[in-house]
Design a protein around this motif. Structure first.
Motif, short mmCIF file in Angstrom:
data_model
loop_
_atom_site.label_atom_id
_atom_site.label_comp_id
_atom_site.label_asym_id
_atom_site.label_seq_id
_atom_site.Cartn_x
_atom_site.Cartn_y
_atom_site.Cartn_z
N UNK A 1 0.85 -1.18 0.00
CA UNK A 1 0.00 0.00 0.00
C UNK A 1 0.89 1.25 0.00
N UNK A 2 0.47 2.24 -0.74
CA UNK A 2 1.24 3.48 -0.88
C UNK A 2 1.22 4.27 0.43
N UNK A 3 2.35 5.00 0.71
CA UNK A 3 2.46 5.82 1.91
C UNK A 3 1.82 7.19 1.64
N UNK A 4 0.72 7.45 2.35
CA UNK A 4 -0.01 8.70 2.15
C UNK A 4 0.21 9.68 3.31
N UNK A 5 1.25 9.44 4.14
CA UNK A 5 1.50 10.36 5.26
C UNK A 5 1.81 11.78 4.80
N UNK A 6 2.59 12.00 3.70
CA UNK A 6 2.80 13.39 3.25
C UNK A 6 1.50 14.08 2.84
N UNK A 7 0.62 13.32 2.19
CA UNK A 7 -0.66 13.89 1.79
C UNK A 7 -1.51 14.23 3.01
N UNK A 8 -1.44 13.38 4.05
CA UNK A 8 -2.19 13.64 5.27
C UNK A 8 -1.69 14.93 5.94
N UNK A 9 -0.36 15.11 5.97
CA UNK A 9 0.20 16.32 6.57
C UNK A 9 -0.21 17.57 5.78
N UNK A 10 -0.23 17.44 4.44
CA UNK A 10 -0.63 18.56 3.60
C UNK A 10 -2.08 18.93 3.82
N UNK A 11 -2.92 17.92 3.96
CA UNK A 11 -4.34 18.19 4.18
C UNK A 11 -4.58 18.82 5.54
N UNK A 24 -5.57 10.23 -7.49
CA UNK A 24 -6.97 10.00 -7.11
C UNK A 24 -7.41 8.59 -7.49
N UNK A 25 -6.98 8.14 -8.68
CA UNK A 25 -7.33 6.78 -9.12
C UNK A 25 -6.72 5.74 -8.19
N UNK A 26 -5.49 5.94 -7.76
CA UNK A 26 -4.84 5.01 -6.84
C UNK A 26 -5.59 4.95 -5.50
N UNK A 27 -5.99 6.13 -5.04
CA UNK A 27 -6.73 6.17 -3.78
C UNK A 27 -8.05 5.40 -3.89
N UNK A 28 -8.75 5.60 -4.98
CA UNK A 28 -10.03 4.92 -5.17
C UNK A 28 -9.85 3.41 -5.33
N UNK A 30 -7.45 1.57 -4.03
CA UNK A 30 -7.13 1.00 -2.73
C UNK A 30 -8.37 0.97 -1.83
N UNK A 31 -9.20 1.98 -1.94
CA UNK A 31 -10.43 2.00 -1.15
C UNK A 31 -11.36 0.86 -1.55
N UNK A 32 -11.46 0.61 -2.85
CA UNK A 32 -12.29 -0.51 -3.32
C UNK A 32 -11.74 -1.85 -2.83
N UNK A 33 -10.42 -1.99 -2.84
CA UNK A 33 -9.80 -3.24 -2.39
C UNK A 33 -10.05 -3.48 -0.90
N UNK A 34 -9.98 -2.40 -0.12
CA UNK A 34 -10.23 -2.53 1.32
C UNK A 34 -11.68 -2.91 1.60
N UNK A 35 -12.60 -2.32 0.84
CA UNK A 35 -14.03 -2.65 1.02
C UNK A 35 -14.30 -4.11 0.64
N UNK A 36 -13.66 -4.56 -0.44
CA UNK A 36 -13.87 -5.95 -0.87
C UNK A 36 -13.31 -6.94 0.16
N UNK A 37 -12.18 -6.59 0.74
CA UNK A 37 -11.58 -7.49 1.74
C UNK A 37 -12.42 -7.56 3.00
N UNK A 38 -12.98 -6.43 3.42
CA UNK A 38 -13.80 -6.43 4.63
C UNK A 38 -15.14 -7.10 4.42
N UNK A 39 -15.60 -7.19 3.17
CA UNK A 39 -16.89 -7.82 2.89
C UNK A 39 -16.81 -9.33 2.95
N UNK A 40 -15.61 -9.91 2.80
CA UNK A 40 -15.47 -11.36 2.85
C UNK A 40 -15.57 -11.85 4.29
N UNK A 41 -16.36 -12.88 4.54
CA UNK A 41 -16.45 -13.39 5.91
C UNK A 41 -15.14 -14.03 6.34
N UNK A 42 -14.81 -13.83 7.57
CA UNK A 42 -13.57 -14.41 8.10
C UNK A 42 -13.68 -15.93 8.15
N UNK A 43 -12.63 -16.60 7.73
CA UNK A 43 -12.62 -18.05 7.74
C UNK A 43 -12.48 -18.56 9.17
#
Length: 229
Positions: A1-11, A24-28, A30-43
Motif C-alpha cells: 500500500x502506498x504511503x499517504x503520510x505526506x498527503x495527510x500532513x498537507x491536508x 486520485x485513481x490510486x486512492x479509489x 485501494x479504497x475498493x480493495x479494502x471494502x472488498x476485503x472487509x466484505x469477505x467473511x472471516x474463515x
C-alpha cells in the motif's frame, strides 16, 4: 500500500489540496480493495472452539467415537437459551465423578451431545449412590438404574455389553438369593486307577481247568478252589 503520510500532513495544513488524477485513481482503487476485503467473511478454523467449551470438553468423560462438533452445537444451543457455561461445566464435573465412582464402561457413557442436549442431563443429580444416606430399612436397591448398578458393584457384578437393566436386575436378585455371586464351578480330578491285569486267553483257561470240573463251577463264589498241578 502506498504511503499517504505526506498527503495527510498537507491536508492538515491547507484547506484545499490539489491532486493529480493518477493519485486520485490510486486512492479509489485501494479504497475498493479494502471494502472488498472487509466484505469477505472471516474463515473459521475447523477446530476453533471457545476456550470455555474446551474446558468443558476436557472435563467430560471420554466415550469412544463421541463427536466434539455435535457436543459444541448442543452446548451453544443451551447457552443461547440462557444456560450458563458454569452450570454445564459443573454438570460435566459431577457426571465425570459419577462415571469414575460407578466404574461405568466407556461404551455406556452418555454422548456429550445428549448430555448437553434438550434433556439437560447436566442438571441432573449425579451423586454416586454410595455417597447417599441409606434409609433405616437398608434402602431399596431396585428403585433406579443408579441403585441397581450400585448393588451390582457391591456384589461384584457388572452389566454385560448390551444387557438390559431388567436382566441385570434379575442376576443381582439371584446373587442375593444365593448369598452372593455363585462360586466358580469346581473341577474334581479322579485319581489314576491301577491298570487291570490282562484276562487269560480261553486256550489258557482250558489248559489249566482240572478234569471233570465245569467252568461255571470255577467262577462260583462258593465253589472250592481247585488245585493245580
Amino acid at each position: 500500500m502506498r504511503d499517504y503520510s505526506p498527503l495527510r500532513e498537507l491536508a492538515a495544513t491547507a484547506n484545499t489540496v490539489h491532486l493529480k488524477s493518477s493519485t486520485v485513481v490510486e486512492l479509489l482503487d485501494e479504497l475498493d480493495a479494502l471494502r472488498a476485503a472487509s466484505a469477505k467473511p472471516a474463515k473459521v478454523k475447523r477446530n476453533d472452539y471457545p476456550a470455555v467449551f474446551e474446558v468443558v470438553w476436557e472435563v467430560y468423560p471420554t466415550r469412544p467415537g463421541d463427536s466434539k462438533k455435535a457436543a459444541y452445537k448442543a452446548w451453544t444451543a443451551r447457552v443461547n437459551l440462557g444456560t450458563t457455561p458454569t452450570q454445564m461445566l459443573d454438570g460435566a464435573k459431577a457426571y465425570a465423578a459419577y462415571v469414575k465412582a460407578m466404574r461405568v464402561e466407556p461404551q455406556f457413557i452418555k454422548q456429550a451431545a445428549t448430555f448437553f442436549g434438550p434433556g439437560e442431563h447436566f442438571a441432573a443429580d449425579w451423586t454416586p449412590p454410595e455417597a447417599l444416606k441409606k434409609p433405616a430399612n437398608g434402602g431399596a436397591w431396585w428403585v433406579s438404574d443408579a441403585t441397581i448398578l450400585a448393588k451390582g458393584a457391591e456384589l461384584g457384578l457388572r452389566p454385560h455389553p448390551g444387557e438390559q437393566m431388567s436382566s441385570f436386575k434379575g442376576r443381582i436378585q439371584v446373587a442375593i438369593d444365593n448369598d452372593g455371586p455363585p462360586p466358580a464351578a469346581s473341577i474334581q480330578v479322579q485319581p489314576p486307577q491301577p491298570p487291570r491285569p490282562p484276562a487269560p486267553a480261553p486256550a489258557e483257561i482250558r489248559a489249566r481247568r482240572p478234569e471233570g470240573l465245569n467252568l461255571k463251577d470255577l467262577v462260583r463264589k462258593d465253589a472250592p478252589l481247585p488245585r493245580f498241578a
